[in-house]
Scaffold this motif. Structure first.
Motif, mmCIF file in Angstrom:
data_model
loop_
_atom_site.group_PDB
_atom_site.id
_atom_site.type_symbol
_atom_site.label_atom_id
_atom_site.label_comp_id
_atom_site.label_asym_id
_atom_site.label_seq_id
_atom_site.Cartn_x
_atom_site.Cartn_y
_atom_site.Cartn_z
ATOM 1 N N THR A 44 26.152 -9.079 29.601
ATOM 2 C CA THR A 44 25.071 -8.599 28.733
ATOM 3 C C THR A 44 25.416 -7.281 28.065
ATOM 4 N N GLN A 45 26.003 -6.359 28.820
ATOM 5 C CA GLN A 45 26.300 -5.055 28.221
ATOM 6 C C GLN A 45 27.407 -5.156 27.174
ATOM 7 N N ALA A 46 28.323 -6.090 27.362
ATOM 8 C CA ALA A 46 29.344 -6.315 26.337
ATOM 9 C C ALA A 46 28.702 -6.829 25.058
ATOM 10 N N GLU A 47 27.742 -7.728 25.190
ATOM 11 C CA GLU A 47 27.032 -8.247 24.015
ATOM 12 C C GLU A 47 26.282 -7.128 23.298
ATOM 13 N N GLN A 48 25.678 -6.236 24.064
ATOM 14 C CA GLN A 48 24.962 -5.112 23.463
ATOM 15 C C GLN A 48 25.920 -4.177 22.735
ATOM 16 N N PHE A 49 27.049 -3.899 23.370
ATOM 17 C CA PHE A 49 28.039 -3.014 22.756
ATOM 18 C C PHE A 49 28.577 -3.624 21.465
ATOM 19 N N GLU A 50 28.854 -4.901 21.479
ATOM 20 C CA GLU A 50 29.353 -5.563 20.282
ATOM 21 C C GLU A 50 28.308 -5.548 19.168
ATOM 22 N N GLN A 51 27.049 -5.628 19.540
ATOM 23 C CA GLN A 51 25.981 -5.547 18.540
ATOM 24 C C GLN A 51 26.019 -4.193 17.827
ATOM 25 N N VAL A 52 26.250 -3.128 18.597
ATOM 26 C CA VAL A 52 26.367 -1.792 18.001
ATOM 27 C C VAL A 52 27.596 -1.727 17.095
ATOM 28 N N LEU A 53 28.721 -2.249 17.580
ATOM 29 C CA LEU A 53 29.948 -2.204 16.787
ATOM 30 C C LEU A 53 29.797 -2.957 15.464
ATOM 31 N N ARG A 54 29.114 -4.086 15.491
ATOM 32 C CA ARG A 54 28.930 -4.852 14.256
ATOM 33 C C ARG A 54 28.166 -4.053 13.196
ATOM 34 N N SER A 55 27.269 -3.181 13.652
ATOM 35 C CA SER A 55 26.484 -2.387 12.699
ATOM 36 C C SER A 55 27.349 -1.386 11.934
ATOM 37 N N PHE A 60 36.333 -5.865 14.336
ATOM 38 C CA PHE A 60 36.818 -5.448 15.655
ATOM 39 C C PHE A 60 37.037 -6.659 16.545
ATOM 40 N N ASP A 61 37.814 -6.442 17.581
ATOM 41 C CA ASP A 61 38.043 -7.452 18.621
ATOM 42 C C ASP A 61 37.903 -6.732 19.952
ATOM 43 N N ARG A 313 25.879 10.977 16.243
ATOM 44 C CA ARG A 313 24.510 10.883 16.745
ATOM 45 C C ARG A 313 23.915 9.515 16.448
ATOM 46 N N GLU A 314 24.166 8.998 15.244
ATOM 47 C CA GLU A 314 23.600 7.706 14.869
ATOM 48 C C GLU A 314 24.174 6.575 15.722
ATOM 49 N N GLY A 315 25.486 6.611 15.936
ATOM 50 C CA GLY A 315 26.119 5.576 16.751
ATOM 51 C C GLY A 315 25.665 5.629 18.194
ATOM 52 N N GLN A 316 25.589 6.836 18.740
ATOM 53 C CA GLN A 316 25.146 6.994 20.124
ATOM 54 C C GLN A 316 23.672 6.626 20.287
ATOM 55 N N GLN A 317 22.876 6.913 19.290
ATOM 56 C CA GLN A 317 21.459 6.555 19.363
ATOM 57 C C GLN A 317 21.288 5.033 19.361
ATOM 58 N N ALA A 318 22.098 4.349 18.549
ATOM 59 C CA ALA A 318 22.030 2.881 18.526
ATOM 60 C C ALA A 318 22.463 2.296 19.867
ATOM 61 N N TRP A 319 23.509 2.836 20.461
ATOM 62 C CA TRP A 319 24.031 2.362 21.743
ATOM 63 C C TRP A 319 23.040 2.670 22.859
ATOM 64 N N ALA A 320 22.452 3.857 22.836
ATOM 65 C CA ALA A 320 21.480 4.247 23.864
ATOM 66 C C ALA A 320 20.112 3.614 23.641
ATOM 67 N N GLY A 321 19.984 2.809 22.594
ATOM 68 C CA GLY A 321 18.738 2.093 22.385
ATOM 69 C C GLY A 321 18.507 0.995 23.403
ATOM 70 N N PHE A 322 19.566 0.614 24.110
ATOM 71 C CA PHE A 322 19.436 -0.371 25.171
ATOM 72 C C PHE A 322 19.027 0.331 26.471
ATOM 73 N N SER A 323 18.217 -0.326 27.273
ATOM 74 C CA SER A 323 17.517 0.328 28.383
ATOM 75 C C SER A 323 18.436 0.970 29.408
ATOM 76 N N ASN A 324 19.607 0.395 29.669
ATOM 77 C CA ASN A 324 20.464 0.903 30.735
ATOM 78 C C ASN A 324 21.663 1.683 30.219
ATOM 79 N N VAL A 325 21.594 2.132 28.974
ATOM 80 C CA VAL A 325 22.683 2.912 28.379
ATOM 81 C C VAL A 325 22.189 4.324 28.100
ATOM 82 N N PHE A 326 22.992 5.311 28.519
ATOM 83 C CA PHE A 326 22.658 6.718 28.290
ATOM 84 C C PHE A 326 23.818 7.401 27.578
#
Length: 416
Positions: A44-55, A60-61, A313-326
């Motif tokens: 799940t966390q890989a899927e979330q991270f990839e979602q951020v990267l796509r933005s 990327f691979d 800040r924008e990238g980190q905010q998008a990544w930290a938008g998921f509940s278990n990411v800080f």
């Protein structure tokens, strides 16, 4: 002009034209090939991270694995490292920097957005080689909602402890010892120990007394110690973390903020660990923190641009938008829930913090530390002599055998 010379000139011109075309083709290929990224997140966390990267709009691979240290070493040795590697801690990355395998990140992100020690975590005497792209809080204890712990140390049977891990079993034990050294001795001693300073040796009183305090906790219950040795730190399969597994009736867990992902929707709360540590209570001297740090193994502009976007800040905010990411970026807003706000405050607020000691250590020292923690539990479970002198002497020998690292950190701890 003789015919042979004309032919030679023609061939040279053709070669130059062809070579220019070849350079153009390779340049185009370089621009279109995806940025390769090796990281620690799967499922799940890989899927979330990839979602951020796509933005970011950069091809990327991503490859996620719990054994990224071994995978990265294999890729480096084969001459095909990823463009970007994301590693837990900086001890490993410092060795790659010393081998001149990392690209410098100077100017790729705003260092003022990162509070200490996160800011200094990427700075060495040689430059900036890594940046934290995910952060977690340690020096905390989790408990079930409505089951507030007391303000004094608990017996071993109250603790949920699991040493197993896919990548590096034993690190939960090193976390206990690190936290004890930090809360008993303070950030200055802790930092010197983490960096291998001769003033604080493994065999010295500061480390030895903390380790012995943890060992005496383990000796209280051989059965519980043995269970800890055989249990995965994420919990029993099919359950939500050790705290909610119902196994052994434990009620407290000394675990990082990433434990929220193990607990699922089960209501868990956290408190500072210092008052609950063995043979305490101790005052909170600082909080131990850990991070996943991104480093460049190539000089491709796309890879540098991806680092720039991810650390912003924008990238980190998008990544930290998921509940278990800080995030360690202090300009990223805190989460809405009380537990999330507490974690974010400890990570970026006006509190003393120290990087995880074993993450900073040279890999050979770190691995020996993990093994020694496992051996301590095994001996406690067997009712055998702990052999503390031998364990710590061996660790000091491994420490003494390490070469000086040009890319070693200047500091591990920060104070407001």
């Amino acid at each position: 002009m003789t015919r042979p010379f004309k032919v030679l000139v023609f061939l040279v011109v053709l070669l130059l034209i062809s070579g220019g075309g070849l350079v153009t083709v390779w340049a185009q290929r370089d621009r279109t090939e995806p940025v390769t990224i090796l990281g620690p997140w799967t499922d799940t966390q890989a899927e979330q991270f990839e979602q951020v990267l796509r933005s970011f709009g950069i091809p990327f691979d991503y490859q996620g694995t719990a054994a990224q240290r071994e995978v990265l070493l294999s890729q480096v040795q084969s001459g095909e490292p990823p463009d970007i590697a994301i590693m837990p801690g900086v001890g490993e990355l410092a060795e790659y920097a010393d081998q001149e395998l990392l690209g410098r990140l100077d100017g790729l992100y705003d260092e003022e957005e990162y509070a200490a020690p996160w800011k200094s975590a990427g700075e060495t005497a040689q430059g900036v080689y890594w940046v934290p792209v995910k952060a977690d809080l340690k020096s905390v204890v989790w408990y079930r909602e409505g089951d507030e712990p007391g303000g004094s140390p608990a017996p071993l049977k109250s603790w949920c402890i699991g040493m197993g891990d896919d990548g590096a079993s034993g690190w939960p034990g090193s976390d206990w010892i690190e936290d004890l050294v930090l809360q008993r001795e303070g950030p200055d001693v802790y930092g010197k120990w983490a960096l291998g300073d001769d003033d604080v040796k493994w065999t010295g009183e500061a480390v030895r007394s903390a380790w012995e305090a943890w060992a005496r906790l383990l000796q209280q219950n051989r059965k519980a110690a043995g269970r800890a040795l055989l249990t995965d730190h994420r919990g029993v399969p099919g359950k939500h973390g050790l705290l909610f597994s119902g196994r052994g009736g434990c009620a407290l867990e000394h675990q990082g903020s990433f434990a929220r992902s193990f607990y699922g929707r089960d209501p868990a709360r956290l408190t500072d660990s210092a008052p609950l540590l063995p043979e305490g209570p101790y005052p909170v001297r600082a909080h131990e923190v850990t991070g996943d740090f991104a480093a460049l193994f190539s000089d491709r502009p796309q890879a540098r641009n991806l680092i720039r976007k991810l650390a912003s800040r924008e990238g980190q905010q998008a990544w930290a938008g998921f509940s278990n990411v800080f995030s360690a970026n202090q300009r990223v807003p805190a989460k809405d829930d009380p537990v999330g706000r507490t974690i974010a405050d400890r990570l970026t607020g006006e509190h003393p913090r120290c990087l995880d000691a074993s993450d900073v250590m040279a890999p050979a020292v770190r691995d020996t530390f993990y093994e020694a923690a496992l051996l301590t539990i095994a001996r406690a479970a067997a009712g055998a002599d702990l052999g503390m002198t031998g364990l710590l002497t061996d660790l000091q020998k491994v420490q003494d055998a390490q070469p000086d690292r040009d890319a070693a950190l200047e500091t591990v701890c920060s104070t407001p």
